[in-house]
Motif scaffolding. Sequence first.
Motif, mmCIF file in Angstrom:
data_model
loop_
_atom_site.group_PDB
_atom_site.id
_atom_site.type_symbol
_atom_site.label_atom_id
_atom_site.label_comp_id
_atom_site.label_asym_id
_atom_site.label_seq_id
_atom_site.Cartn_x
_atom_site.Cartn_y
_atom_site.Cartn_z
ATOM 1 N N PHE A 140 4.463 44.253 47.517
ATOM 2 C CA PHE A 140 5.578 44.071 47.688
ATOM 3 C C PHE A 140 5.979 43.227 49.040
ATOM 4 C CE2 PHE A 140 6.917 47.443 44.743
ATOM 5 C CZ PHE A 140 8.034 47.037 44.090
ATOM 6 N N GLU A 141 5.318 43.654 50.065
ATOM 7 C CA GLU A 141 5.269 42.794 51.287
ATOM 8 C C GLU A 141 4.830 41.407 51.074
ATOM 9 O OE1 GLU A 141 6.389 42.249 55.248
ATOM 10 O OE2 GLU A 141 6.866 44.256 53.948
ATOM 11 N N SER A 142 3.658 41.081 50.343
ATOM 12 C CA SER A 142 3.208 39.658 50.529
ATOM 13 C C SER A 142 3.753 39.207 49.184
ATOM 14 C CB SER A 142 1.495 39.948 50.319
ATOM 15 O OG SER A 142 1.337 40.657 49.076
ATOM 16 N N LYS A 143 4.085 39.668 48.173
ATOM 17 C CA LYS A 143 4.678 38.839 46.683
ATOM 18 C C LYS A 143 5.979 39.279 46.748
ATOM 19 C CE LYS A 143 -0.137 39.672 45.084
ATOM 20 N NZ LYS A 143 -0.931 40.205 43.754
ATOM 21 N N GLY A 144 6.534 39.723 47.348
ATOM 22 C CA GLY A 144 7.968 40.135 47.262
ATOM 23 C C GLY A 144 8.932 39.005 46.905
ATOM 24 N N VAL A 145 9.984 39.035 46.284
ATOM 25 C CA VAL A 145 11.062 37.813 46.177
ATOM 26 C C VAL A 145 12.398 38.499 46.627
ATOM 27 C CG1 VAL A 145 9.886 36.343 44.937
ATOM 28 C CG2 VAL A 145 11.152 37.852 43.732
ATOM 29 N N HIS A 146 13.394 37.691 47.001
ATOM 30 C CA HIS A 146 14.646 38.248 47.285
ATOM 31 C C HIS A 146 15.303 38.494 46.110
ATOM 32 C CE1 HIS A 146 14.917 36.799 51.665
ATOM 33 N NE2 HIS A 146 13.833 37.445 51.369
ATOM 34 N N GLY A 147 15.090 37.471 45.200
ATOM 35 C CA GLY A 147 15.814 37.288 43.777
ATOM 36 C C GLY A 147 15.105 36.271 42.775
ATOM 37 N N VAL A 148 15.571 36.408 41.612
ATOM 38 C CA VAL A 148 15.092 35.681 40.659
ATOM 39 C C VAL A 148 16.238 34.847 39.833
ATOM 40 C CG1 VAL A 148 13.062 36.664 40.383
ATOM 41 C CG2 VAL A 148 15.127 37.393 38.953
ATOM 42 N N GLY A 149 16.093 33.593 39.589
ATOM 43 C CA GLY A 149 16.936 32.746 38.631
ATOM 44 C C GLY A 149 16.398 31.835 37.657
ATOM 45 N N TRP A 150 16.619 30.600 37.989
ATOM 46 C CA TRP A 150 16.000 29.667 37.203
ATOM 47 C C TRP A 150 14.519 29.395 37.549
ATOM 48 C CZ3 TRP A 150 17.752 23.637 38.177
ATOM 49 C CH2 TRP A 150 16.912 22.940 37.440
ATOM 50 N N ASP A 151 13.834 29.437 36.718
ATOM 51 C CA ASP A 151 12.323 28.889 36.652
ATOM 52 C C ASP A 151 12.354 27.376 36.497
ATOM 53 O OD1 ASP A 151 9.477 28.520 36.638
ATOM 54 O OD2 ASP A 151 9.126 30.423 35.829
ATOM 55 N N SER A 152 12.092 26.814 37.653
ATOM 56 C CA SER A 152 12.081 25.131 37.363
ATOM 57 C C SER A 152 10.531 24.886 37.268
ATOM 58 C CB SER A 152 12.502 24.758 38.626
ATOM 59 O OG SER A 152 11.755 25.107 39.644
ATOM 60 N N GLY A 153 9.575 25.912 36.936
ATOM 61 C CA GLY A 153 8.108 25.733 36.805
ATOM 62 C C GLY A 153 7.047 26.340 37.705
ATOM 63 N N TYR A 156 8.950 31.894 39.316
ATOM 64 C CA TYR A 156 9.576 32.644 40.228
ATOM 65 C C TYR A 156 11.125 33.060 39.598
ATOM 66 C CZ TYR A 156 6.393 32.601 44.167
ATOM 67 O OH TYR A 156 5.220 32.702 44.668
ATOM 68 N N GLY A 157 11.524 32.786 38.381
ATOM 69 C CA GLY A 157 12.590 32.905 37.626
ATOM 70 C C GLY A 157 12.717 33.902 36.555
ATOM 71 N N TRP A 158 13.711 33.908 35.960
ATOM 72 C CA TRP A 158 13.879 34.737 34.485
ATOM 73 C C TRP A 158 14.185 34.186 33.350
ATOM 74 C CZ3 TRP A 158 18.125 36.243 31.640
ATOM 75 C CH2 TRP A 158 19.314 35.937 31.990
ATOM 76 N N PHE A 159 14.527 32.794 33.559
ATOM 77 C CA PHE A 159 14.974 32.001 32.450
ATOM 78 C C PHE A 159 14.712 30.625 32.740
ATOM 79 C CE2 PHE A 159 18.460 31.952 35.411
ATOM 80 C CZ PHE A 159 18.987 30.416 35.452
ATOM 81 N N PHE A 160 14.388 29.793 31.822
ATOM 82 C CA PHE A 160 14.150 28.238 31.786
ATOM 83 C C PHE A 160 15.538 27.659 31.612
ATOM 84 C CE2 PHE A 160 9.877 29.464 30.027
ATOM 85 C CZ PHE A 160 9.216 29.483 31.293
ATOM 86 N N TYR A 161 15.747 26.521 32.065
ATOM 87 C CA TYR A 161 16.937 25.912 32.124
ATOM 88 C C TYR A 161 16.814 24.348 31.710
ATOM 89 C CZ TYR A 161 21.656 23.927 33.249
ATOM 90 O OH TYR A 161 22.932 23.354 33.328
ATOM 91 N N SER A 162 17.313 23.808 30.635
ATOM 92 C CA SER A 162 17.183 22.377 30.384
ATOM 93 C C SER A 162 18.408 21.583 30.889
ATOM 94 C CB SER A 162 17.093 22.226 28.996
ATOM 95 O OG SER A 162 17.219 20.985 28.548
#
Length: 229
Positions: A140-153, A156-162
Amino acid sequence: MKLRFLIIAVAVLIASCGKDSNDPPVPTGSPSTLISDLQADTGASVGEPGEGKEQRPFFSLIFSFSTKQSRLIKTTADSAQYLKNLDWDIAFTQEYNSYVVVNNGTYTGTPGAGGPGKGAMIIVEKPYDQVTEAPSDADFESKGVHGVGWDSGNGYGWFFYSLSNHICVPIKNRTFVLKTADGKFAKLALLNIYKGNPPVVTDLFWPAPFLTFKYFVQTDGSRKLNTSN
Protein backbone atom coordinates in the motif's frame (compact mmCIF):
# COMPACT_ATOMS: atom_id res chain seq x y z
CA MET A 1 -33.16 -60.73 10.32
CA LYS A 2 -29.96 -58.91 11.36
CA LEU A 3 -28.56 -59.38 7.86
CA ARG A 4 -31.70 -57.89 6.37
CA PHE A 5 -31.47 -54.76 8.55
CA LEU A 6 -27.76 -54.43 7.69
CA ILE A 7 -28.50 -54.51 3.95
CA ILE A 8 -31.22 -51.85 4.35
CA ALA A 9 -28.90 -49.61 6.38
CA VAL A 10 -26.12 -49.85 3.78
CA ALA A 11 -28.58 -49.03 1.00
CA VAL A 12 -29.82 -45.93 2.84
CA LEU A 13 -26.25 -44.81 3.44
CA ILE A 14 -25.35 -45.21 -0.23
CA ALA A 15 -28.48 -43.30 -1.32
CA SER A 16 -27.66 -40.53 1.12
CA CYS A 17 -24.10 -40.22 -0.17
CA GLY A 18 -25.34 -40.17 -3.74
CA LYS A 19 -27.76 -37.35 -2.93
CA ASP A 20 -25.06 -35.30 -1.21
CA SER A 21 -22.71 -35.65 -4.18
CA ASN A 22 -25.33 -34.12 -6.47
CA ASP A 23 -25.98 -31.11 -4.26
CA PRO A 24 -24.49 -27.82 -5.49
CA PRO A 25 -21.35 -26.76 -3.61
CA VAL A 26 -21.91 -24.41 -0.71
CA PRO A 27 -20.41 -20.99 -1.56
CA THR A 28 -17.40 -19.99 0.50
CA GLY A 29 -16.77 -16.43 1.56
CA SER A 30 -19.05 -13.54 2.35
CA PRO A 31 -21.53 -11.77 0.08
CA SER A 32 -20.57 -8.56 -1.69
CA THR A 33 -22.74 -5.45 -1.87
CA LEU A 34 -23.92 -4.37 -5.33
CA ILE A 35 -24.85 -0.73 -5.91
CA SER A 36 -26.73 -0.18 -9.15
CA ASP A 37 -27.38 3.13 -10.92
CA LEU A 38 -26.30 5.40 -8.08
CA GLN A 39 -27.23 8.82 -9.44
CA ALA A 40 -24.35 11.28 -9.23
CA ASP A 41 -24.31 14.88 -10.50
CA THR A 42 -26.54 14.57 -13.54
CA GLY A 43 -27.17 18.32 -13.63
CA ALA A 44 -23.69 19.33 -14.83
CA SER A 45 -22.19 19.37 -18.31
CA VAL A 46 -18.66 19.86 -19.62
CA GLY A 47 -19.90 21.20 -22.95
CA GLU A 48 -22.84 23.28 -24.06
CA PRO A 49 -25.57 22.77 -21.47
CA GLY A 50 -28.42 20.60 -22.66
CA GLU A 51 -31.94 20.27 -21.33
CA GLY A 52 -31.90 20.25 -17.54
CA LYS A 53 -28.11 20.70 -17.38
CA GLU A 54 -25.74 23.59 -16.78
CA GLN A 55 -22.14 24.12 -17.74
CA ARG A 56 -20.22 24.00 -14.45
CA PRO A 57 -17.86 21.74 -12.47
CA PHE A 58 -19.36 18.48 -11.25
CA PHE A 59 -20.24 18.23 -7.57
CA SER A 60 -18.40 15.44 -5.75
CA LEU A 61 -20.45 12.48 -4.57
CA ILE A 62 -19.36 10.74 -1.36
CA PHE A 63 -20.35 7.18 -0.45
CA SER A 64 -20.18 5.13 2.75
CA PHE A 65 -19.55 1.39 2.47
CA SER A 66 -21.12 0.64 5.85
CA THR A 67 -24.34 2.65 5.52
CA LYS A 68 -24.68 2.55 1.69
CA GLN A 69 -25.53 6.25 1.89
CA SER A 70 -24.34 8.89 -0.57
CA ARG A 71 -24.37 12.68 -0.69
CA LEU A 72 -23.57 15.35 -3.28
CA ILE A 73 -21.25 18.04 -1.94
CA LYS A 74 -22.62 21.24 -3.44
CA THR A 75 -21.49 24.07 -1.19
CA THR A 76 -18.68 25.17 1.11
CA ALA A 77 -21.00 24.45 4.02
CA ASP A 78 -21.49 20.91 2.72
CA SER A 79 -17.72 20.44 2.58
CA ALA A 80 -17.27 21.64 6.13
CA GLN A 81 -20.08 19.46 7.47
CA TYR A 82 -19.68 16.21 5.54
CA LEU A 83 -16.09 15.78 4.34
CA LYS A 84 -13.80 16.07 7.38
CA ASN A 85 -14.95 12.89 9.13
CA LEU A 86 -14.98 9.09 8.86
CA ASP A 87 -18.57 8.86 7.63
CA TRP A 88 -17.64 8.09 4.00
CA ASP A 89 -15.10 5.90 2.22
CA ILE A 90 -14.92 6.90 -1.44
CA ALA A 91 -15.79 9.99 -3.45
CA PHE A 92 -16.72 10.21 -7.12
CA THR A 93 -15.21 13.45 -8.42
CA GLN A 94 -14.28 15.51 -11.49
CA GLU A 95 -15.98 15.20 -14.90
CA TYR A 96 -19.01 12.92 -14.80
CA ASN A 97 -17.94 11.84 -11.30
CA SER A 98 -15.57 9.42 -13.01
CA TYR A 99 -12.52 9.89 -10.77
CA VAL A 100 -12.80 7.75 -7.64
CA VAL A 101 -10.74 8.74 -4.60
CA VAL A 102 -10.43 7.41 -1.05
CA ASN A 103 -11.04 9.30 2.18
CA ASN A 104 -7.56 10.14 3.41
CA GLY A 105 -6.74 13.29 5.32
CA THR A 106 -3.13 13.40 4.12
CA TYR A 107 -3.97 13.42 0.39
CA THR A 108 -3.93 17.09 -0.58
CA GLY A 109 -6.36 18.14 -3.29
CA THR A 110 -8.87 15.38 -2.50
CA PRO A 111 -12.24 15.77 -0.73
CA GLY A 112 -10.98 14.18 2.50
CA ALA A 113 -7.85 16.33 2.79
CA GLY A 114 -7.34 17.64 6.31
CA GLY A 115 -9.74 15.15 7.87
CA PRO A 116 -9.14 12.01 9.95
CA GLY A 117 -9.61 9.50 7.11
CA LYS A 118 -7.06 6.69 6.72
CA GLY A 119 -8.18 5.44 3.30
CA ALA A 120 -5.80 3.94 0.74
CA MET A 121 -6.10 2.20 -2.61
CA ILE A 122 -4.03 -0.27 -4.61
CA ILE A 123 -4.70 -1.66 -8.09
CA VAL A 124 -4.76 -5.45 -8.50
CA GLU A 125 -4.74 -6.98 -11.98
CA LYS A 126 -7.09 -9.82 -11.12
CA PRO A 127 -10.82 -10.49 -11.48
CA TYR A 128 -12.79 -9.41 -8.41
CA ASP A 129 -13.66 -12.94 -7.26
CA GLN A 130 -10.00 -13.99 -7.42
CA VAL A 131 -8.87 -11.28 -5.02
CA THR A 132 -8.98 -13.09 -1.69
CA GLU A 133 -6.48 -11.20 0.44
CA ALA A 134 -5.42 -7.58 0.84
CA PRO A 135 -1.80 -6.71 0.01
CA SER A 136 0.72 -5.87 2.71
CA ASP A 137 1.07 -2.44 4.27
CA ALA A 138 4.38 -2.14 2.44
CA ASP A 139 2.58 -2.63 -0.90
CA PHE A 140 0.00 0.00 0.00
CA GLU A 141 2.85 2.35 0.85
CA SER A 142 4.88 1.74 -2.32
CA LYS A 143 2.15 1.04 -4.87
CA GLY A 144 -0.84 2.90 -3.45
CA VAL A 145 -2.73 5.56 -5.42
CA HIS A 146 -4.99 8.38 -4.29
CA GLY A 147 -7.66 7.52 -6.82
CA VAL A 148 -8.45 6.06 -10.24
CA GLY A 149 -10.20 7.36 -13.34
CA TRP A 150 -9.30 7.41 -17.03
CA ASP A 151 -6.60 4.91 -17.97
CA SER A 152 -4.72 6.64 -20.75
CA GLY A 153 -2.38 3.66 -21.12
CA ASN A 154 -0.53 3.86 -17.82
CA GLY A 155 -2.52 1.14 -16.04
CA TYR A 156 -3.84 3.46 -13.34
CA GLY A 157 -7.52 3.79 -14.20
CA TRP A 158 -10.81 1.94 -14.13
CA PHE A 159 -12.02 2.84 -17.62
CA PHE A 160 -10.73 3.57 -21.10
CA TYR A 161 -11.90 6.74 -22.82
CA SER A 162 -11.87 7.54 -26.50
CA LEU A 163 -11.28 11.11 -27.62
CA SER A 164 -12.99 10.25 -30.89
CA ASN A 165 -16.35 9.10 -29.52
CA HIS A 166 -16.12 10.37 -25.90
CA ILE A 167 -17.43 7.11 -24.43
CA CYS A 168 -16.12 5.44 -21.27
CA VAL A 169 -15.41 1.70 -21.43
CA PRO A 170 -14.91 -0.04 -18.04
CA ILE A 171 -11.78 -2.18 -17.75
CA LYS A 172 -12.53 -5.82 -17.04
CA ASN A 173 -10.65 -7.97 -14.53
CA ARG A 174 -9.11 -5.03 -12.68
CA THR A 175 -9.92 -4.80 -8.98
CA PHE A 176 -9.19 -2.12 -6.40
CA VAL A 177 -8.22 -3.12 -2.88
CA LEU A 178 -8.82 -0.42 -0.32
CA LYS A 179 -8.37 0.60 3.22
CA THR A 180 -11.58 2.22 4.33
CA ALA A 181 -11.70 5.59 6.08
CA ASP A 182 -11.33 3.83 9.44
CA GLY A 183 -8.62 1.42 8.27
CA LYS A 184 -10.50 -1.79 7.42
CA PHE A 185 -9.65 -3.75 4.28
CA ALA A 186 -12.04 -3.88 1.33
CA LYS A 187 -12.18 -4.68 -2.36
CA LEU A 188 -14.03 -2.77 -5.06
CA ALA A 189 -15.10 -3.43 -8.64
CA LEU A 190 -16.09 -0.34 -10.62
CA LEU A 191 -18.51 -1.60 -13.25
CA ASN A 192 -20.11 1.25 -15.16
CA ILE A 193 -20.88 4.94 -15.36
CA TYR A 194 -23.94 4.62 -17.63
CA LYS A 195 -27.54 4.08 -16.56
CA GLY A 196 -28.64 0.46 -16.63
CA ASN A 197 -25.09 -0.92 -16.60
CA PRO A 198 -25.18 -1.63 -20.37
CA PRO A 199 -22.58 -4.09 -21.70
CA VAL A 200 -21.83 -1.80 -24.64
CA VAL A 201 -22.52 1.90 -25.17
CA THR A 202 -22.49 3.51 -28.61
CA ASP A 203 -24.64 6.56 -27.85
CA LEU A 204 -22.72 9.61 -26.64
CA PHE A 205 -25.87 10.83 -24.91
CA TRP A 206 -26.53 7.68 -22.88
CA PRO A 207 -27.65 8.90 -19.41
CA ALA A 208 -24.64 9.43 -17.10
CA PRO A 209 -23.33 9.50 -14.46
CA PHE A 210 -25.26 6.58 -12.96
CA LEU A 211 -22.67 4.53 -11.11
CA THR A 212 -22.71 0.76 -10.76
CA PHE A 213 -20.13 -0.96 -8.55
CA LYS A 214 -19.76 -3.74 -6.01
CA TYR A 215 -17.64 -4.06 -2.92
CA PHE A 216 -16.85 -6.09 0.15
CA VAL A 217 -15.52 -4.85 3.50
CA GLN A 218 -13.82 -7.25 5.91
CA THR A 219 -15.24 -6.11 9.24
CA ASP A 220 -13.16 -8.42 11.44
CA GLY A 221 -10.01 -6.41 10.74
CA SER A 222 -8.25 -9.18 8.83
CA ARG A 223 -6.98 -9.05 5.23
CA LYS A 224 -9.26 -11.86 4.07
CA LEU A 225 -11.34 -10.76 1.09
CA ASN A 226 -12.82 -14.02 -0.26
CA THR A 227 -16.42 -13.51 -1.33
CA SER A 228 -19.28 -15.65 -2.57
CA ASN A 229 -20.41 -13.27 -5.32
